[in-house]
Enzyme design. Structure first.
Site, PDB file in Angstrom:
ATOM      1  N   MET A   1      68.522 -33.177 -51.095  1.00 11.72           N
ATOM      2  CA  MET A   1      68.383 -31.905 -51.763  1.00 11.72           C
ATOM      3  C   MET A   1      68.445 -30.773 -50.757  1.00 11.72           C
ATOM      4  O   MET A   1      67.881 -30.862 -49.690  1.00 11.72           O
ATOM      5  CB  MET A   1      67.054 -31.847 -52.518  1.00 11.72           C
ATOM      6  CG  MET A   1      66.958 -30.692 -53.480  1.00 11.72           C
ATOM      7  SD  MET A   1      65.273 -30.513 -54.108  1.00 11.72           S
ATOM      8  CE  MET A   1      64.551 -29.562 -52.791  1.00 11.72           C
ATOM      9  N   SER A 312      70.499 -34.316 -61.339  1.00 13.09           N
ATOM     10  CA  SER A 312      71.402 -33.909 -60.264  1.00 13.09           C
ATOM     11  C   SER A 312      70.606 -33.600 -59.013  1.00 13.09           C
ATOM     12  O   SER A 312      69.428 -33.231 -59.073  1.00 13.09           O
ATOM     13  CB  SER A 312      72.185 -32.659 -60.670  1.00 13.09           C
ATOM     14  OG  SER A 312      71.321 -31.522 -60.723  1.00 13.09           O
ATOM     15  N   ASP A 313      71.248 -33.766 -57.864  1.00 15.93           N
ATOM     16  CA  ASP A 313      70.699 -33.147 -56.678  1.00 15.93           C
ATOM     17  C   ASP A 313      70.778 -31.637 -56.898  1.00 15.93           C
ATOM     18  O   ASP A 313      71.490 -31.145 -57.784  1.00 15.93           O
ATOM     19  CB  ASP A 313      71.479 -33.576 -55.427  1.00 15.93           C
ATOM     20  CG  ASP A 313      70.646 -33.475 -54.157  1.00 15.93           C
ATOM     21  OD1 ASP A 313      69.673 -32.683 -54.133  1.00 15.93           O
ATOM     22  OD2 ASP A 313      70.966 -34.177 -53.179  1.00 15.93           O
ATOM     23  N   TRP A 314      70.058 -30.879 -56.088  1.00 15.15           N
ATOM     24  CA  TRP A 314      69.912 -29.451 -56.359  1.00 15.15           C
ATOM     25  C   TRP A 314      71.250 -28.720 -56.189  1.00 15.15           C
ATOM     26  O   TRP A 314      71.832 -28.707 -55.106  1.00 15.15           O
ATOM     27  CB  TRP A 314      68.823 -28.884 -55.459  1.00 15.15           C
ATOM     28  CG  TRP A 314      67.466 -28.906 -56.101  1.00 15.15           C
ATOM     29  CD1 TRP A 314      66.616 -27.844 -56.193  1.00 15.15           C
ATOM     30  CD2 TRP A 314      66.792 -29.997 -56.751  1.00 15.15           C
ATOM     31  NE1 TRP A 314      65.465 -28.214 -56.859  1.00 15.15           N
ATOM     32  CE2 TRP A 314      65.547 -29.529 -57.217  1.00 15.15           C
ATOM     33  CE3 TRP A 314      67.138 -31.330 -57.013  1.00 15.15           C
ATOM     34  CZ2 TRP A 314      64.645 -30.332 -57.919  1.00 15.15           C
ATOM     35  CZ3 TRP A 314      66.237 -32.145 -57.699  1.00 15.15           C
ATOM     36  CH2 TRP A 314      65.018 -31.650 -58.147  1.00 15.15           C
TER      37      TRP A 314
END
Length: 801
Positions: A1, A312-314
């Site tokens: 992230m 989701s990842d950021w």
């Protein structure tokens, strides 16, 4: 992230690359010629790719817009091997979801924006769901990030170096208790990307270079975290093995390698009932991970039968319909980019359902998965409210969640120390008359333990890398302080130079002393920070701050030089490792807040070292099969052309001598292995038909072969030996010469012996067959070896399948 890091807007299509050491040759026709067994036939959704005169099956290429055009989505019904805990949670979630509006359903999977709530990721309350106050999602894999009165645990790479399931589970339990105490619903960890390229920036967050070890570490940590009612998050799915170009690259991975290497830790995470999975920034074979139908729907929710939700990842979400239909359930932190005040989900998702671009059933599935995870962990009743604010600490309640975790952190720190060299048994220390301590890595940071944002500097003792995988130290014990206190108590006169890494001053302090302790470091982290010219990934595998020169200079004036390495992974030691004046070397890794006490315990023998390397230390960086891709433009191709042969598998396959092999680690005592017996068979049993969840088939995973042997402590000190089991499959499996498939940490008093039993399943004997798209047991003789490391195999046997 990554915070405040925007994902690229343009997606390019990429070409395929197949398994093997050579790139596909233009003009070859291995996929279209031949007959019978020589003709490659691939299952639907896979295409044959030629590799010189052979071929393999790879996932079909996809375009990011293809799903949006059709408006279809994969929703798996009748998934096999669903855990009863999930079944019960779904039974609670489905009727609740049925009574929600589409706006409420969408809000469950839509973050409030990076600073829209108190946590790194936050979602809205929904009045129609009793007890739902929204979710708090918070880093990190070493402790609760952006809070105070928390603990900072040893890094994932240190946890792996213990090879101790009891300590791994305890670490997860303690971390889970701290996340719960802060009112965090979802702990964003563990990280399980593999050490494919040893210089990759976030390797220290993971568990090293082997899929089996990484899978076991993930299983125990998830089980521990979730035992506290906290949702764990397995990340990053998938092939996110470097920081350079992570948002603008495509990892080109063949089907066999994906299943046998990179997917395995996620399989073990699903077996641990992990609540959530985080998809990665990168593309896989041409499609972004967070809208990759083949990966999310085909592999994770299909083959593995994953019942939880995918976040989701950021800022790794790139679309609405392609992402939702591709398998993404939650977008984080919610806005398209920082402070955009718009989202790919939320009302945009509701409109996509209304327009027919996303099926209603898919939105229901997204909401059900998120709500079911919440129910499964019991967060609907009596769960603590969030009591901190990541952005404005004054708004927090500053709840102390540390408990007695410092003691566990110290234990893990010592248990993860790997003794690499101990000439003449100079360790443990025996009240030396004089001692020198040199190197900035021995002292506290000039401005304290938390002097740089997300620890994005390397000053003082290195106890954690940098980036979102970190947390704020409540305190950090420096080796210089702990060792000096212990040494003086034993009558030793201590001289130190740790203000700088000046080699001449350091050598001057070391000259004439009974022993010289030299502390050297190597750091890395996440790509949003560049530290001393290293953009996330390390530029090379050398010690930082002139470490090699310092060791050589000190060793030139002191014939009892002991080197302590605090690093994120392997460093090249060949400049000094064979110097006879370098009498001992300890890889101490990143041991967390009790760093100084942990290394003191090992140096003085209060703890007999039992750590083993979770990676290979090479003689030259070029000996590794894969390295970080540092240059490129557009969508950068990262070919995983080494296939399954990473870390020790590559060294073994190509007869490359490592400096220290995978699984290596010395002790202050000695052990012997004897009386190997192998019983059981892979034959028989009823196998389930292929379909969703079939990779969890009990026929595959139930133990069917037992490997027994006697382990004896032949030395004079009590200690723990990490026993390791490797299989050597038939050539037809196209696997490495030796493959880790079992281990245990066994404590023995001097003269004591125990019978050790390690069990193997059919899955442990299997390879991924790309034609049938199933796990198959290789026919023929499989060697079974037991020993102290991947190259110190004491007992050998075999089984015929």
């Amino acid at each position: 992230m990554a915070l405040l890091t925007l994902a690229p807007a343009v997606v390019a299509l990429v070409y395929a690359l197949a398994l093997g050491p050579h790139a596909a040759a233009a003009g070859t026709d291995a996929c279209t010629t031949g007959s019978g067994a020589n003709l490659t036939t691939c299952s639907p959704g896979f295409s044959c790719v030629a590799i010189n005169d052979t071929s393999t099956c790879m996932l079909d290429q996809q375009t990011p817009t293809s799903t949006a055009k059709t408006g279809t989505a994969t929703i798996h019904a009748n998934v096999a091997n669903v855990d009863p805990l999930w079944a019960a949670a779904y039974a609670k979630a489905k009727p609740v979801v049925a009574n929600l509006s589409n706006a409420d359903k969408a809000s469950l999977g839509t973050g409030l924006g990076l600073i829209g709530g108190p946590c790194i990721g936050s979602t809205d309350p929904v009045k129609a769901i009793p007890g739902w106050n929204g979710l708090c999602l918070q880093d990190s894999p070493v402790g609760v990030r952006y809070v105070d009165h928390n603990s900072v645990f040893p890094a994932g790479i240190n946890a792996a170096a213990t090879w101790n399931r009891t300590l791994l589970r305890a670490r997860g339990e303690a971390m889970g208790a701290e996340f719960r105490g802060k009112g965090v619903n979802v702990a964003l960890g563990p990280m399980m990307n593999l050490m494919r390229a040893p210089a990759a920036g976030r390797n220290w967050e993971g568990a090293g270079g082997d899929p089996f070890l990484t899978g076991e570490v993930a299983y125990e940590l998830i089980s521990g975290i979730q035992s506290q009612g906290v949702q764990a998050c397995a990340k990053h799915l998938i092939n996110n093995e470097q920081e350079h170009f992570r948002e603008s690259s495509s990892s080109i991975v063949d089907d066999k390698t994906q299943h046998e290497v990179y997917l395995h830790p996620f399989l073990r995470s699903v077996q641990a009932n992990v609540a959530s999975v985080m998809c990665s920034y990168n593309q896989i074979n041409g499609t972004f991970a967070c809208e990759n139908d083949k990966v999310l729907n085909g592999l994770l929710k299909g083959e593995l039968g994953f019942q939880g939700y995918v976040m989701s990842d950021w800022y790794a979400t790139h679309s609405t319909a392609p992402a939702a239909n591709g398998g993404l359930d939650m977008t984080m932190p919610g806005d398209k980019f920082f402070a955009s005040f718009s989202s790919y989900f939320g009302s945009t998702l509701v409109d996509a359902v209304k327009n027919g671009d996303v099926p209603q059933e898919r939105l229901d599935d997204m909401a059900t998965r998120i709500l079911a995870a919440w129910y499964m962990l019991g967060q609907d009743e009596g769960y603590p409210k969030t009591n901190f604010n990541s952005w404005l600490s004054l708004l927090g309640a500053h709840v102390d969640v540390q408990g007695d975790h410092g003691s566990l952190i110290r234990t893990i720190g010592a248990a993860s120390a790997v003794l690499l060299k101990n000439s003449g048994s100079v360790l443990p220390l025996k009240a030396p008359k004089t001692m020198a301590i040199v190197g900035t890595g021995a002292r506290s940071g000039i401005l304290g333990a938390n002097q740089c944002l997300d620890h994005s500097c390397n000053d003082g003792v290195l106890a954690v890398g940098w980036g979102s995988g970190t947390a704020t130290f409540p305190y950090l014990v420096a080796p210089q302080d702990a060792i000096t206190t212990r040494a003086k108590a034993e009558g030793t006169t201590v001289s130190s130079w740790t203000l700088s890494d000046d080699v001449d001053i350091s050598a001057g302090q070391a000259k004439g002393k009974s022993v010289a302790l030299v502390f050297i470091t190597a750091d890395s982290g996440e790509a949003q920070y560049t530290v001393e010219g290293n953009q996330g990934d390390r530029n090379n595998l050398q010690a930082w701050h002139n470490g090699d020169a310092m060791v050589e200079k000190v060793a030139s004036v002191n014939n009892n030089t002991i080197v302590i390495v605090n690093s994120v992974g392997p460093i090249i030691m060949d400049a000094w490792i064979e110097n006879p004046n370098v009498t001992a070397v300890i890889w101490a890794g990143l041991p967390g807040q009790e760093a100084g006490n942990a290394i003191t315990d090992v140096l003085y023998g209060d703890v007999n070292p039992s750590g083993k390397l979770p990676f290979t230390i090479a003689k030259n960086e070029t000996d590794y099969s894969a390295r970080v891709t540092y240059t490129g433009s557009g969508v950068v191709q990262i070919p995983y052309s080494e296939g399954v042969f990473i870390d020790y598998r590559h060294f073994d396959a190509h007869n490359i001598e490592p400096r220290f092999e995978f699984g290596f680690g010395l002790s202050y005592t000695t052990f012997s292995y004897s009386h190997l017996t192998i019983s059981g068979s892979t034959a028989g049993g009823g196998r389930q038909p292929l379909g969703p969840g079939s990779s969890l088939d009990p026929w595959l995973h139930d133990p069917v072969v037992n490997v027994r042997f006697t382990l004896t402590n032949t030395g004079s000190k009590a200690g723990t030996e990490v026993v390791q089991l490797y299989t050597s499959p038939p050539a037809s499996a196209n696997q490495a010469p030796y493959n880790l498939k079992g281990f245990d940490a066994v404590w023995l008093n001097p003269g004591e012996h125990k019978t050790v039993t390690l069990s193997l399943s059919r899955y442990d004997f299997s390879f991924w067959d790309v034609v049938s798209q199933s796990w198959k047991i290789a026919t023929g003789e499989t060697g079974i070896s037991v020993g102290a490391s991947s190259r110190d195999l004491k007992l050998k046997g075999a089984i015929n399948n």
